[in-house]
Design a protein around this motif. Structure first.
Motif, PDB file in Angstrom:
ATOM      1  N   UNK A   1      54.400  31.525  -5.052  1.00 38.24           N
ATOM      2  CA  UNK A   1      55.490  30.783  -4.364  1.00 38.24           C
ATOM      3  C   UNK A   1      56.238  31.412  -3.617  1.00 38.24           C
ATOM      4  N   UNK A   2      56.616  32.633  -3.907  1.00 36.73           N
ATOM      5  CA  UNK A   2      57.727  33.271  -3.379  1.00 36.73           C
ATOM      6  C   UNK A   2      57.071  34.648  -3.221  1.00 36.73           C
ATOM      7  N   UNK A   3      57.139  35.431  -2.018  1.00 37.35           N
ATOM      8  CA  UNK A   3      56.881  36.911  -2.000  1.00 37.35           C
ATOM      9  C   UNK A   3      57.532  37.470  -1.034  1.00 37.35           C
ATOM     10  N   UNK A   4      58.590  38.349  -1.178  1.00 39.22           N
ATOM     11  CA  UNK A   4      59.106  38.983  -0.121  1.00 39.22           C
ATOM     12  C   UNK A   4      59.874  40.250  -0.402  1.00 39.22           C
ATOM     13  N   UNK A   5      60.278  40.988   0.556  1.00 43.80           N
ATOM     14  CA  UNK A   5      61.070  42.424   0.045  1.00 43.80           C
ATOM     15  C   UNK A   5      62.175  42.106  -0.442  1.00 43.80           C
ATOM     16  N   UNK A   6      62.572  42.915  -1.279  1.00 39.86           N
ATOM     17  CA  UNK A   6      64.062  42.709  -2.027  1.00 39.86           C
ATOM     18  C   UNK A   6      65.109  43.609  -1.071  1.00 39.86           C
ATOM     19  N   UNK A   7      66.175  43.050  -0.748  1.00 40.44           N
ATOM     20  CA  UNK A   7      67.214  43.440  -0.257  1.00 40.44           C
ATOM     21  C   UNK A   7      66.731  44.019   1.261  1.00 40.44           C
ATOM     22  N   UNK A   8      65.895  43.597   1.820  1.00 37.77           N
ATOM     23  CA  UNK A   8      65.503  43.678   3.120  1.00 37.77           C
ATOM     24  C   UNK A   8      65.529  42.676   4.226  1.00 37.77           C
ATOM     25  N   UNK A   9      65.462  41.290   3.750  1.00 38.52           N
ATOM     26  CA  UNK A   9      65.215  40.234   4.568  1.00 38.52           C
ATOM     27  C   UNK A   9      65.807  38.864   3.856  1.00 38.52           C
ATOM     28  N   UNK A  10      66.228  38.075   4.906  1.00 36.99           N
ATOM     29  CA  UNK A  10      66.675  36.911   4.279  1.00 36.99           C
ATOM     30  C   UNK A  10      65.405  35.711   4.409  1.00 36.99           C
ATOM     31  N   UNK A  11      64.894  35.847   3.529  1.00 32.85           N
ATOM     32  CA  UNK A  11      63.526  35.283   3.454  1.00 32.85           C
ATOM     33  C   UNK A  11      63.250  33.995   3.942  1.00 32.85           C
ATOM     34  N   UNK A  12      64.711  33.099   3.336  1.00 32.53           N
ATOM     35  CA  UNK A  12      64.487  31.609   3.670  1.00 32.53           C
ATOM     36  C   UNK A  12      64.799  31.321   5.181  1.00 32.53           C
ATOM     37  N   UNK A  13      65.852  32.191   5.798  1.00 32.43           N
ATOM     38  CA  UNK A  13      66.348  32.009   6.965  1.00 32.43           C
ATOM     39  C   UNK A  13      65.180  32.383   7.988  1.00 32.43           C
ATOM     40  N   UNK A  14      64.420  33.399   7.785  1.00 33.73           N
ATOM     41  CA  UNK A  14      63.456  34.203   8.463  1.00 33.73           C
ATOM     42  C   UNK A  14      62.197  33.159   8.567  1.00 33.73           C
TER      43      UNK A  14
ATOM     44  N   UNK B   1      43.011  29.626   2.550  1.00 36.64           N
ATOM     45  CA  UNK B   1      44.031  29.690   1.619  1.00 36.64           C
ATOM     46  C   UNK B   1      44.085  28.726   0.466  1.00 36.64           C
ATOM     47  N   UNK B   2      44.348  29.070  -0.723  1.00 40.37           N
ATOM     48  CA  UNK B   2      44.215  28.307  -1.991  1.00 40.37           C
ATOM     49  C   UNK B   2      45.393  28.039  -2.245  1.00 40.37           C
ATOM     50  N   UNK B   3      46.597  28.506  -1.845  1.00 37.52           N
ATOM     51  CA  UNK B   3      48.047  28.038  -2.139  1.00 37.52           C
ATOM     52  C   UNK B   3      48.817  28.603  -1.064  1.00 37.52           C
ATOM     53  N   UNK B   4      49.912  27.853  -0.634  1.00 36.89           N
ATOM     54  CA  UNK B   4      50.634  28.377   0.297  1.00 36.89           C
ATOM     55  C   UNK B   4      52.117  28.918  -0.284  1.00 36.89           C
ATOM     56  N   UNK B   5      52.881  30.023   0.274  1.00 37.09           N
ATOM     57  CA  UNK B   5      53.968  30.357  -0.282  1.00 37.09           C
ATOM     58  C   UNK B   5      55.107  29.563   0.116  1.00 37.09           C
ATOM     59  N   UNK B   6      56.135  29.488  -0.488  1.00 36.42           N
ATOM     60  CA  UNK B   6      57.278  28.483  -0.230  1.00 36.42           C
ATOM     61  C   UNK B   6      57.609  28.598   1.255  1.00 36.42           C
ATOM     62  N   UNK B   7      57.972  27.400   1.643  1.00 36.08           N
ATOM     63  CA  UNK B   7      58.560  27.537   3.038  1.00 36.08           C
ATOM     64  C   UNK B   7      59.599  26.154   3.127  1.00 36.08           C
ATOM     65  N   UNK B   8      60.599  26.335   3.992  1.00 31.80           N
ATOM     66  CA  UNK B   8      61.710  25.296   3.936  1.00 31.80           C
ATOM     67  C   UNK B   8      61.035  23.797   4.504  1.00 31.80           C
ATOM     68  N   UNK B   9      59.710  23.845   5.075  1.00 32.07           N
ATOM     69  CA  UNK B   9      59.046  22.845   5.530  1.00 32.07           C
ATOM     70  C   UNK B   9      57.913  22.648   4.808  1.00 32.07           C
TER      71      UNK B   9
END
Length: 251
Positions: free
Chosen positions: A172-185, A213-221
């Motif tokens: 659902x969520x996969x991002x680098x810690x303390x490196x990105x604002x993943x929701x805004x990006x 793809x068999x599952x999509x990562x979380x996004x705001x849309x």
């Protein structure tokens, strides 16, 4: 048939089986935490042609394909990392290269386990918030990825032992810690693709029988997804009660 209609002995055996299934799942988290894919797939997995392992990129089917994608390819990454760091960190000499590669810390929460009425299989869903991190890299820089995943798991009883048969991992969520604002990006990427940041990092994709793809990562849309719903009470493992259909839909 409701659970109350099962014989007392079957109800006791199924309750014990649910604990055994949780233990198998816990063994997976331990082996994965030390990057020991060899021990996991050689000890707690069915070697049936029906076994499968799926991620967002697709599904591997059959023990040989699963072994190549989840063990051989995984070990290659660990050995390559060892080669990359040994000159910078000579103290790693003589150590197992696999746990030196990275540490995958997957906690298991909100588990729902259903054992079939016939007692020959079990189905389970889990949420696994966790991190993947390493301090020994060729860049001489620590890294850490934060991720939330859901597991849809099918287990079978083989010769008196509970074994994995199917696993479907949904990141659902996969991002680098303390490196990105993943929701805004991610919002910028989806609403303005020409200016948006690159998509979050994804795992390497080995050969698969069922492409994603068999599952999509979380996004705001994002549309609502229910890729691996929690299991309901069921009689036996079949195409109506499984996380991997035994007969693929040719359409």
């Amino acid at each position: 048939m409701s659970k109350e209609q099962l014989s007392l002995s079957r109800r006791i055996e199924n309750a014990a089986a649910s604990q055994e299934v949780e233990n198998v799942k816990a063994m997976h988290t331990y082996y994965h935490g030390r990057s020991d894919a060899t021990s996991e797939w050689s000890q707690i997995w069915s070697r049936s042609d029906d076994c499968s392992w799926a991620h967002a990129f697709g599904r591997m089917r059959g023990f040989d394909q699963v072994w190549y994608g989840s063990v051989t390819s995984y070990d290659i990454m660990a050995m390559q990392n060892y080669i990359d760091v040994v000159d910078k960190y000579p103290e790693v000499g003589g150590k197992d290269p696999r746990p030196l590669s990275e540490a995958s810390v997957h906690t298991l929460v909100t588990d729902v386990v259903e054992v079939a009425e016939d007692g020959q299989s079990a189905r389970a869903s889990f949420i696994t918030p966790g991190v993947i991190h390493s301090v020994l890299t060729g860049m001489e820089k620590k890294y850490c990825n934060v991720l939330w995943e859901r597991y849809g798991s099918d287990f079978v009883l083989e010769d008196g032992e509970w074994k994995y048969l199917h696993e479907h991992v949904c990141p659902d969520i996969l991002t680098r810690l303390d490196a990105l604002n993943w929701a805004a990006d991610d919002y910028e990427r989806l609403t303005n693709p020409d200016r948006g940041a690159a998509p979050p990092p994804t795992l390497g994709a080995p050969p698969v029988s069922d492409p994603g793809p068999m599952h999509k990562p979380y996004s705001t849309l994002q549309e609502v997804q229910n890729t691996v719903p929690w299991p309901e009470p069921y009689k036996t493992l079949d195409n109506g009660n499984t996380y991997t259909p035994f007969v693929r839909d040719k359409q």
